[in-house]
Design a protein around this motif. Sequence first.
Motif: not given
Length: 475
Positions: A132, A92, A167-168, A134, A204, A176, A87, A200
């Motif tokens: 997540s 997350t 998460f994305g 990034y 959020q 993701c 996270s 996925t």
Amino acid sequence: KEVLVNQFTGQIESEQNYPWTVVVSSLSLALHTGQGNWIWALILGLASLSIPLFIYSGFALTLQRRKAVVKNEYAKEDCEYIILMGSENGSTARFAKAFQQALVTAGKKVFLEELNNYGHYASIKHLIVFTSTYGVGEPPSNAKKFIDLFVEDAESNREFTYSVLGFGSTSYPDFCKYAYDVNHVLSTHPTSAAFLPVHTVNNQSFESLADWANKWGLLAGIPITLSDELITNEYDGELTLNVVRNTGPEASIDNTFLLFLENEERTEFQSGDLLAVTPPGEKRARFYSIGALDRNSFVLSIKSVEQGICSSYLGASEHDQTIKAYLKRNPEFHFPRKAKQVVMIATGTGIGPFLGMIENNTFGADIALYWGGKYEQSLDLYRAHLDAWMGAGKLNALHTALSRQHENKKYVQHLIERDAKAIAGLLEKDGVVMICGSIAMQQGVTEVLTTICETTIGKPLSFFINRNQVRMDCY
């Protein structure tokens, strides 16, 4: 330096140079205070106004990261259930903690830690990864070491099952991606087995997480109840809504209906914003995309799902019934006011926000709608509105793809591929493409758009996404 001048003759009587430290000190004072130069003083004054912002953002980031602090009730050597999280800002981590708490409440020994701290778990039977993505498909900062650590430990004889949650946001092309990378690496372990496919979570979504948790719990034989106190959605206003008209799911071949609502509050909203509805007796909210008709009313396009609690609740709503809901603004999916050309791509109820955008097209934008449904009759729910907008010049073109009408199934991506040259020209002229609907549809459309951008324009799709020329809200 210091100079002594004869006031009568003008002759210099003596000179004495200042020490270098005095010169530097004087210069530093002028640079830091703007003394002697009003332009520089103004620049310093404006720059100083940013100091409170830096103070605020520093505290905000610190508080976000503190949310990711891990607390465990059991030692990792004693735990069969291991949860690893990646996270970047703590969001997350909240989901991972909620799932940890649900397992502990069910009487299981659970250990939670960051992906970077992966190590030896003597009693592991189930591994659950929450992560997540990034940047451009990269791992978050507390997950960068995981893959290397896992590969080094791949010779372990411990047998375990694994599940991965990504998460994305579907607004990004690498949605993701890191979750899929982790899932691939876990699949290479000689004694591992996938418990569930990669799941996925877009933007959020608590509902998406809860759906996965229910499936995981049923398969594991563990009752899972997620605490909504740990996962809070920040809403932008509470709405009291009156039902103006409900077309009813029984009137459509697809069990889809339009719900027209009027807002009693003064909360402002736009097409593309989200409405969070929590049915009576439920804790979880369901989100619907708003099609704003005017300042006080909007329409929702909803598919009635068998045993769907919220869709059944809204489908049975009657004229003048009051519904309490919350507003979640979604500015990344608002109509582009300055764009001269807009292509809207939707399937099924994904047309919802576009109904409001087309209705309020008073800027003279050239709008083309690409819509996918099952049958010709599927369009009947929207036909009167679309015909009226075509006649009024608010909608310039309508293209439909029907997947069940004929033997040869046609989807919206086939229409986009057919009109590739026009789509490329629109993007080159600063036009905007908006996509709303299922993630499956989004994947098919973005694949075609990627090909168009790379082969026809010579630029990646991400170039246009970063310029807000391609906007997506998919689920």
